[in-house]
Design an enzyme around this catalytic site. Structure first.
Site, PDB file in Angstrom:
ATOM      1  N   GLU A  23      39.028  34.060  45.183  1.00 10.30           N
ATOM      2  CA  GLU A  23      38.598  33.387  43.949  1.00 10.30           C
ATOM      3  C   GLU A  23      37.497  32.369  44.241  1.00 10.30           C
ATOM      4  OE1 GLU A  23      40.251  29.872  42.428  1.00 10.30           O
ATOM      5  OE2 GLU A  23      42.184  30.203  43.402  1.00 10.30           O
ATOM      6  N   VAL A 104      42.514  32.069  39.323  1.00 11.98           N
ATOM      7  CA  VAL A 104      43.387  33.198  39.645  1.00 11.98           C
ATOM      8  C   VAL A 104      43.386  34.206  38.484  1.00 11.98           C
ATOM      9  CG1 VAL A 104      45.789  33.891  40.025  1.00 11.98           C
ATOM     10  CG2 VAL A 104      44.836  31.936  41.262  1.00 11.98           C
ATOM     11  N   ALA A 137      47.066  30.061  32.410  1.00 10.33           N
ATOM     12  CA  ALA A 137      46.889  31.475  32.060  1.00 10.33           C
ATOM     13  C   ALA A 137      47.124  32.371  33.279  1.00 10.33           C
ATOM     14  CB  ALA A 137      45.484  31.708  31.504  1.00 10.33           C
ATOM     15  N   ASP A 138      47.167  31.779  34.464  1.00 12.78           N
ATOM     16  CA  ASP A 138      47.454  32.576  35.676  1.00 12.78           C
ATOM     17  C   ASP A 138      48.762  33.354  35.517  1.00 12.78           C
ATOM     18  OD1 ASP A 138      45.230  31.320  36.734  1.00 12.78           O
ATOM     19  OD2 ASP A 138      46.327  30.222  38.299  1.00 12.78           O
ATOM     20  N   LYS A 155      50.685  25.278  42.951  1.00 16.85           N
ATOM     21  CA  LYS A 155      50.237  23.942  43.339  1.00 16.85           C
ATOM     22  C   LYS A 155      51.345  22.908  43.162  1.00 16.85           C
ATOM     23  CE  LYS A 155      47.188  24.920  40.605  1.00 16.85           C
ATOM     24  NZ  LYS A 155      46.190  24.862  39.546  1.00 16.85           N
TER      25      LYS A 155
HETATM   26  N1  PSU Z   1      44.851  25.858  43.750  1.00  7.14           N
HETATM   27  C1  PSU Z   1      44.067  25.108  44.550  1.00  7.14           C
HETATM   28  N2  PSU Z   1      42.834  24.806  44.146  1.00  7.14           N
HETATM   29  C2  PSU Z   1      42.353  25.258  42.963  1.00  7.14           C
HETATM   30  C3  PSU Z   1      43.165  26.068  42.122  1.00  7.14           C
HETATM   31  C4  PSU Z   1      44.403  26.336  42.568  1.00  7.14           C
HETATM   32  O1  PSU Z   1      44.473  24.705  45.615  1.00  7.14           O
HETATM   33  O2  PSU Z   1      41.210  24.968  42.641  1.00  7.14           O
HETATM   34  C5  PSU Z   1      42.608  26.629  40.837  1.00  7.14           C
HETATM   35  C6  PSU Z   1      42.871  28.123  40.837  1.00  7.14           C
HETATM   36  O3  PSU Z   1      41.655  28.766  40.541  1.00  7.14           O
HETATM   37  C7  PSU Z   1      43.888  28.317  39.738  1.00  7.14           C
HETATM   38  C8  PSU Z   1      43.467  27.242  38.783  1.00  7.14           C
HETATM   39  O4  PSU Z   1      43.846  29.606  39.182  1.00  7.14           O
HETATM   40  O5  PSU Z   1      43.238  26.131  39.664  1.00  7.14           O
HETATM   41  C9  PSU Z   1      44.515  26.952  37.728  1.00  7.14           C
HETATM   42  O6  PSU Z   1      43.946  26.113  36.744  1.00  7.14           O
HETATM   43  P1  PSU Z   1      44.718  25.910  35.361  1.00  7.14           P
HETATM   44  O7  PSU Z   1      45.962  25.155  35.708  1.00  7.14           O
HETATM   45  O8  PSU Z   1      43.751  25.134  34.490  1.00  7.14           O
HETATM   46  O9  PSU Z   1      44.973  27.287  34.822  1.00  7.14           O
END
Ligand code: PSU
Ligand code: MN
Length: 300
Positions: A23, A104, A137-138, A155
């Site tokens: 990604e 993701v 949305a992942d 995370k």
């Molecule tokens: N985990 C990390 N660094 C990141 C992300 C995840 O260590 O930058 C990113 C990934 O691209 C993941 C996104 O899909 O954060 C999720 O963001 P959100 O919670 O807004 O969907």
């Protein structure tokens, strides 16, 4: 859909060789310079060393792209006008001919476009803690995209028990690689038990083929802890995360900006130790994904 691939990746697609998607949101939003460059270099090298071809996925000036040409990579690493692109953002980013770094969820859509079956990342998004309700949305993308996703769990900023429950509801198998518990992303342990654990890339390839053969249409998450030498104590992660969450709420950060804000804040609060762990786990996930892609190609 018109897509673009680098010459090396085009050749790998043509011969049906093992390809691993990487990604780009972790590069353009997740990690700050100069660490994002280290992350890109180490992940690319780790996939190659395993005998597979790495493909960074991104929308480059509106074109879904596999692999970044040097000038494009520089723009993404400089985080210069690059949008964060999740499922909902893909079409609009293409139509507006913008640069977009795929999360993701965004990367899973790109995998479908190219027929890529293995993908490495750091940690997936999931269910956030506290109100207002925020779920990445992942999770939904994982529920309907058949790709093996190698990560260090979700995370640490998330509600991990709730995220595991949602993955169960959505029918996404979570397989521990040489572990029986969900890793904590920056830290090795969470105390959350997994229902499946496998020990080799061959076993993972076999489980994947069986998942597909019985009609599985979801992703399969393969989780491994960060390398022990760089993993942070769970206590430190817990405290830094609590402080970062309070800072985000005080600053009124909302929506897609939440994840990048928290990651940057934790980086400051752990005096950069979180970055060391983040880079190490990205590299080891890329290496494992490469080995799984090679095992899968052999099993076919
Ligand atoms: N985990 C990390 N660094 C990141 C992300 C995840 O260590 O930058 C990113 C990934 O691209 C993941 C996104 O899909 O954060 C999720 O963001 P959100 O919670 O807004 O969907
Ligand atoms: Mn969100």
């Amino acid at each position: 859909m018109r897509t673009r691939s680098t010459v090396v990746i085009e050749a790998a697609f043509a011969r049906g060789g093992p390809v691993v998607a990487l990604e780009s949101s972790v590069l353009a939003q997740g990690l700050l310079p100069p660490h994002n460059r280290d992350a890109a270099e180490r992940m690319l090298a780790a996939v190659e060393a395993a005998g597979a071809t790495p493909a960074i996925t991104a929308i480059v000036k509106g074109v879904p792209s596999f692999g970044l040409e040097p000038a494009d990579l520089e723009r993404f690493l400089a985080r210069d006008g690059v949008r964060k692109v999740s499922s909902r953002d893909l079409g609009i980013t293409v139509a507006q001919q913008a640069d977009g770094a795929t999360t993701v969820a965004g990367t899973l859509a790109m995998c479908t476009l190219a027929g890529i079956e293995v993908f490495a990342t750091g940690g997936i998004g999931g269910v956030h803690r506290n109100a207002p309700y925020d779920e990445s949305a992942d999770l939904v993308a994982l529920s309907h995209t058949p790709v093996i996703v190698v990560c260090a769990g979700a995370k640490s900023i998330l509600d991990l028990p709730a995220t595991l429950e949602r993955l169960e509801t959505l029918g996404v198998p979570v397989v521990g690689y040489r572990t029986r518990e969900l890793p904590g992303f920056f830290s090795m342990n969470t105390g959350l038990a997994l229902t499946a654990s496998l020990d080799t890339p061959d076993q993972i390839a076999a489980a994947w083929l069986a998942h597909r053969a019985v009609g599985g249409r979801s992703a399969m998450l393969v989780v491994q802890p960060p390398p022990a030498a760089s993993a942070l104590p769970a206590e430190l992660v817990h405290d830094a995360t609590a402080a970062a969450l309070a800072a985000a709420s005080a600053a009124g950060v909302r929506g897609a900006a939440v994840t990048p804000f928290l990651l940057a804040d934790i980086q400051r609060r752990t005096a950069g130790q979180s970055v060391v762990a983040n880079l190490a786990l990205l590299e080891s996930n890329a290496a494992l994904a490469g080995r799984i892609a090679v095992a899968l190609a052999a099993a076919r």
